[in-house]
Design an enzyme around this catalytic site. Sequence first.
Site, short mmCIF file in Angstrom:
data_model
loop_
_atom_site.label_atom_id
_atom_site.label_comp_id
_atom_site.label_asym_id
_atom_site.label_seq_id
_atom_site.Cartn_x
_atom_site.Cartn_y
_atom_site.Cartn_z
N SER A 137 0.78 -1.28 -0.22
CA SER A 137 0.18 0.03 0.21
C SER A 137 0.95 1.14 0.11
O SER A 137 1.51 1.47 -1.03
CB SER A 137 -1.01 -0.13 1.14
OG SER A 137 -1.89 1.15 1.18
N ARG A 163 0.02 6.61 18.23
CA ARG A 163 -0.46 7.66 17.43
C ARG A 163 -1.13 8.47 18.46
O ARG A 163 -2.00 8.05 19.31
CB ARG A 163 -1.19 7.08 16.31
CG ARG A 163 -0.39 6.35 15.35
CD ARG A 163 -0.97 6.36 14.20
NE ARG A 163 -0.72 5.45 13.01
CZ ARG A 163 0.66 5.25 12.79
NH1 ARG A 163 1.62 6.20 12.93
NH2 ARG A 163 0.92 4.15 12.07
N PRO A 194 -2.78 2.58 19.95
CA PRO A 194 -1.61 1.75 19.49
C PRO A 194 -1.75 1.48 18.16
O PRO A 194 -2.76 1.20 17.69
CB PRO A 194 -1.43 0.63 19.95
CG PRO A 194 -2.87 0.34 20.69
CD PRO A 194 -3.32 1.66 20.78
N ALA A 196 -10.58 9.38 7.30
CA ALA A 196 -9.84 10.65 6.98
C ALA A 196 -8.84 10.39 6.24
O ALA A 196 -8.57 11.53 4.96
CB ALA A 196 -9.42 11.30 8.28
N THR A 246 -0.32 -0.88 12.31
CA THR A 246 0.83 -1.29 11.23
C THR A 246 2.35 -1.04 11.61
O THR A 246 2.99 -1.10 10.83
CB THR A 246 0.39 -0.47 10.04
OG1 THR A 246 0.34 0.62 10.40
CG2 THR A 246 -1.14 -0.79 9.76
C1 16G Z 1 -4.34 -0.12 7.54
C2 16G Z 1 -6.07 0.10 7.29
C3 16G Z 1 -6.25 1.34 7.08
C4 16G Z 1 -6.23 2.10 8.46
C5 16G Z 1 -4.48 2.11 8.76
C6 16G Z 1 -4.30 2.35 10.17
C7 16G Z 1 -7.28 -2.00 6.00
C8 16G Z 1 -7.15 -2.38 4.65
N1 16G Z 1 -6.09 -0.72 5.79
O1 16G Z 1 -3.61 0.71 6.54
O2 16G Z 1 -7.86 1.19 7.01
O3 16G Z 1 -6.51 3.47 8.23
O4 16G Z 1 -4.03 0.51 8.79
O5 16G Z 1 -3.09 2.25 10.46
O6 16G Z 1 -7.98 -1.86 6.77
P1 16G Z 1 -2.33 2.34 11.79
O7 16G Z 1 -3.08 1.55 12.71
O8 16G Z 1 -1.09 2.26 11.90
O9 16G Z 1 -2.64 3.87 12.37
MG MG Z 2 -3.63 1.27 0.15
#
Ligand code: 16G
Ligand code: MG
Length: 555
Positions: A68, A511, A503, A376, A506
């Site tokens: 992504s 955050r 938390p 967002a 990814t």
């Molecule tokens: C992933 C999620 C996205 C979310 C992001 C948050 C899917 C397919 N993608 O990219 O929706 O906004 O994680 O990231 O669910 P974070 O947990 O690191 O803040």
């Molecule tokens: Mg993407």
Amino acid sequence: MSVNLRTVYAFAREMYPKKVNENINYGTAGFRGEAKKLEYVMYRMGLLATLRSRIKNGQVIGVMITASHNPEPDNGVKLVDPMGEMLEPKWEKIATELVNVSDNELESKVASIIKELNIDIGTHCNVYVGMDNRYHSPILLKAVADGVIALKGNVKEFGIITTPMMHYFVVCANTKGSYGIPTEEGYYKKIIGAFESIRGNQLENGNYKNRLMFDGANGVGARKMIQFLKRMNGSLNCEIFNKGEGKINENCGADFVKVQQKVPNGMPEGIEANVRCVSVDGDADRVVYFFTDSNGKFQLLDGDRIATLVANYLMSLVKKCGLKLKMGLVQTAYANGASTDYIVNELKVPVSCVSTGVKHLHHKALEYDIGIYFEANGHGTVVFSDEAKEMIKSISELSQNPEQKNAANNFIDVINLINETVGDAISDMLLVETILHSKGWDVREWFDTYTDLPNKLLKIKVQDRNVIVTADAERICVKPEGLQDEIDKITSNYKRGRSFVRPSGTEDVVRVYAEAATKSDVDQLAYEVSQVVYKMAGGTGAEPTPPETIYNSHI
Ligand code: 16G
Ligand code: MG
């Protein structure tokens, strides 16, 4: 058909040995990490996809290879369930277990999954595989395909595609073509057909000018946009940048633009005022708009803006059709407070807040006849219930009132334009273009519907991010004890102040989100909250720095 599980080990040992010891997790968006460490993961996901397809009576399961919006050296994999949803949570756990066993344990692990879930291994199964345009994706695609072959599944490779195309193909295949044709041409045809049918020959309307600048993030979105334009006969005047000359997502793309709030690299300096610009991410499932105003200031229109524009437009279509349909909008805590106010007070559409991650939003949206969901960060779409589609269709067929009939026909085109299976940057963008065109709006009129509250996103490194536990769609922090009280105390000092911590799903960080009435307030609020998080959640490394030097992080 007889399947010899011994093959599972043989392939693993010969071609996809697991050389890393650290355990990894199937997170919000599947497995992600450095591409060079992922071959064994991909092979095992190929195996898993065949089991998933078999338990679903041979329905098609999708495997998408992409990281992504992550940087170029990364890659990743996510599984797509039969109706286009993200992999079911119970199977996320199975995926994690399967990936973390040693090569020697792999065969017995597969055997135990088959036994525990009572999977009939002798039946047919179908797996679709696609990839983004990272240079390491083809090797990883082959690993997935070998996993499918090891368990005697049917594999169909789609080559380089966007993530939303994969979701579309899976749904088309599993609905026997009633959603569309599961080919690349079928996808273009459905979306372009709908777009051109609504737009007709009149390419401009009122203040809407047919001119758009597109940042493809050097990813697959750029390639597919070129394909769209080839088939569009000039119905959209769109200039494409970041077509693949540079590195994927590097200083460009939807995530960069949303987080840094500036024009991406690779686009011309000094873009004329009020020209619509659009950025997609590396796998084209997120989209944000931006423009430079007449004072030379960068202005962002993110997922919240798209959601409100779409809700407003669909409401008017529902009214014109004379229908009573339950419409709802789904957001996350990251939605700007001003957008939520606008939805509640002006649009008067019910709005709900769910946890971050597409699966939560999509699931909630299915509760409505028309469920609009957007994060967002620009990921979102609209889902329509079968009943709603039936009602619209019958008005289009039976109504004697030309205006009503026309509105219903228009509505059908709009539904066809939308990729309901998951957020789709290109389809979403064509929807926005359609709405602005129909209203005769320029970007400024869209922007002026409400004023965003200044906001800030930060990330903080802590020893263990899981010490932060949240509730109420991530808006309240229940652990560590006392942290929420501190956040409340700080926020109460700021007009329109709001802040929450969570938390990341990814990245190994916590955050912090903050918004307040003014820019300087939000800087200070974010700083103070990150200070208490650092103290109470075991921050490591450098302490948060006062506003001037704080950098914007990404969600
Ligand atoms: C992933 C999620 C996205 C979310 C992001 C948050 C899917 C397919 N993608 O990219 O929706 O906004 O994680 O990231 O669910 P974070 O947990 O690191 O803040
Ligand atoms: Mg993407």
